[in-house]
Design a protein around this motif. Sequence first.
Motif, PDB file in Angstrom:
ATOM      1  N   UNK A 233       0.966  -1.111  -0.123  1.00  0.00           N
ATOM      2  CA  UNK A 233       0.074   0.132   0.079  1.00  0.00           C
ATOM      3  C   UNK A 233       0.984   1.354  -0.712  1.00  0.00           C
ATOM      4  N   UNK A 234       0.628   2.161  -0.763  1.00  0.00           N
ATOM      5  CA  UNK A 234       1.646   2.930  -1.071  1.00  0.00           C
ATOM      6  C   UNK A 234       0.947   4.073  -0.727  1.00  0.00           C
ATOM      7  N   UNK A 235      -0.548   4.456  -0.870  1.00  0.00           N
ATOM      8  CA  UNK A 235      -0.807   5.913  -0.319  1.00  0.00           C
ATOM      9  C   UNK A 235      -2.645   5.840   0.509  1.00  0.00           C
ATOM     10  N   UNK A 244       6.180   2.328   1.295  1.00  0.00           N
ATOM     11  CA  UNK A 244       5.075   1.093   0.887  1.00  0.00           C
ATOM     12  C   UNK A 244       5.159   0.241   2.041  1.00  0.00           C
ATOM     13  N   UNK A 245       3.694   0.045   2.656  1.00  0.00           N
ATOM     14  CA  UNK A 245       3.208  -1.371   3.638  1.00  0.00           C
ATOM     15  C   UNK A 245       2.967  -2.267   3.159  1.00  0.00           C
ATOM     16  N   UNK A 261       0.751  -1.425  -4.996  1.00  0.00           N
ATOM     17  CA  UNK A 261       1.478  -1.694  -5.786  1.00  0.00           C
ATOM     18  C   UNK A 261       1.356  -3.675  -5.400  1.00  0.00           C
ATOM     19  N   UNK A 262       1.481  -3.938  -7.085  1.00  0.00           N
ATOM     20  CA  UNK A 262       1.719  -5.829  -7.471  1.00  0.00           C
ATOM     21  C   UNK A 262       2.973  -6.000  -7.576  1.00  0.00           C
ATOM     22  N   UNK A 331       9.463   1.348  -4.186  1.00  0.00           N
ATOM     23  CA  UNK A 331      10.827   2.049  -3.901  1.00  0.00           C
ATOM     24  C   UNK A 331      10.884   1.524  -1.951  1.00  0.00           C
ATOM     25  N   UNK A 332      11.516   1.850  -1.709  1.00  0.00           N
ATOM     26  CA  UNK A 332      11.258   1.761  -0.373  1.00  0.00           C
ATOM     27  C   UNK A 332      10.920   2.064   0.716  1.00  0.00           C
ATOM     28  N   UNK A 333      11.256   3.855   0.124  1.00  0.00           N
ATOM     29  CA  UNK A 333      10.468   5.368   0.592  1.00  0.00           C
ATOM     30  C   UNK A 333       9.663   6.012  -0.251  1.00  0.00           C
TER      31      UNK A 333
END
Length: 570
Positions: A233-235, A244-245, A261-262, A331-333
């Motif tokens: 989940x990004x937003x 991203x979670x 994102x998948x 992305x990691x951040x």
Amino acid sequence: MKYLLFIMLVLGINVYGQNKLLIPDALSGTSFELNIQNGTVQFYDGQITTTMGTNGNILGPTLIMNKGDFVDIRVTNNIEDTTTIHWHGMHVSAANDGGPHTTIAPDTSWNPKFTVLDKAATYWYHPHLHEKTNKHVSLGVAGFIIVKDDDEAALELPRTYGVDDFPLVIQTKEFDGNNQIIVPTNSDDIPMVNATINPYLNVPAQIVRFRLLNGSSQRVFNIGISNNLAFYQITSDGGLLSAPVQLTRLRMAPGERAEILVDLKGLENQQIKLMSFASELPSGIYGAAQPGMSSMMTLNGYNPNPLNGANFDLLALNVKEQTSEAVTTIPNKLVTVTPLSEDDSDITRDITFNPAQMGPNQLNGNFLINNLHFDMDVINFSIPFNNTEIWSITNQSGIAHPFHIHDVQFYILSRNGIKPGLNEQGRKDVILIEPMETIRFITQFTDFANDSVPYMMHCHMLVHEDGGMMLQFEVVDQTTGTGQLFPTNRKLKIYPNPVSREFDKITVEGVENGWLHYELFNMNGQLLVKKSTKSAQKQFSIRVDDLNKGEYVLKVMGNTETVAGKIIIR
Ligand code: C2O
Ligand code: CU
Ligand code: CU
């Protein structure tokens, strides 16, 4: 046809993936034309279904806006009903917000213009006419708004609309024997994504972005992917998260959005499915096997519904070849999220949900907020401009309600005293509050004040909202820094404050032409006193000797100026 589908579902026969997913057209720029119109859709063999849509038969175009742009939208109503269009999640002035007071009569247009102040995320638009919101949304009026900004543009994310970036509105509907949509319903047994039943989507074998929206009238989904594939989940509703979670399940209540994102690398030629794992929803949530907290709480028509408490498919994803400009890493951040600080709060408001009466079938309502039922003519809260506020919301009813507030995004401080999960630590405008749960959030009422039009706050289960589980607030300008007490440097002077119940009256000075209206509220937003008076003097006094000691909100409307603020009666 739907009965056949039902039988096939029960037998576990794979009927998904028969219909190509509808991808709404995308419109970008700064001027948009939206026509709300009647339509028809051939959902099933036999009779066509009567629908409503925007610029088409059902749903509406995706509006792509850039933060900072000044947009000009013309909304024309070509249906028989009066309606409104609300920009859900966006921070706009009340007059541009499209709530129930800003009606668009049949054959007329409405022309809101505003600067896009929101952060990059996924928003949506839908009708908001009091008591007809469910009808208009269920028949098909709903569309996406994608806001872009520089922070988002700086990230390596999929953003090619319809190629690796897809809007997905998830809804359930019920059809009658003539294939017509039933509103309202508790037997919403047909899931659809982008108004497509049994949909499939071809997706490239790379990172793909889905902009999920729960656009249902009532149903909560527990989103996951077949084989428990993880996603990111990004937003949250109103912006990017800090990172991203990673999740395997994402609970989404009506009105909520989440971009995920998948990672489909290595899955070429396979089919996976986006699903709702509703068997895992706890009792007390619409969509669970048991919608009420206890068996005392029933809902007519709820139980013979194959979706309740079941795992069901939403969208088949057929993984195809990678595109040439594929994004291949998560992305990691993302961005820096700076929630408001509790120390900056001017006031805590307590909000309670409760049923008007206990008893069987209470799950449809009617539900009250602070013991109040929606009244178009009563502004329940006058919020001082720029106030930072903590809202503590407790659900004392037997079913979970998705609470939504207009104008602002908020940050969740706690769920029953506990810090929320990482994916709920971003900007939100809808939050599902379970039975007996207390949620505290913090927000600030900036930029827009003194409008004569109020903003709404309500349950986003449209049956509850139409039934009156909605209140309204106004943001009123005043000039003190703290937002606690009335300003002293205004034309309208209000003193003393605090005021003594035994010895004082409140004096309002600076009234022009002798006209004055005032309203006094308790801190729960309940209107206690409303008066208009014509006085020969330029001042007027308000007696407080029949009020209890405590804190109140006083709103004074002089001829040329309105002020509101907290008063303390000692
Ligand atoms: Cu999505 Cu008050 O609305
Ligand atoms: Cu809204
Ligand atoms: Cu509700």
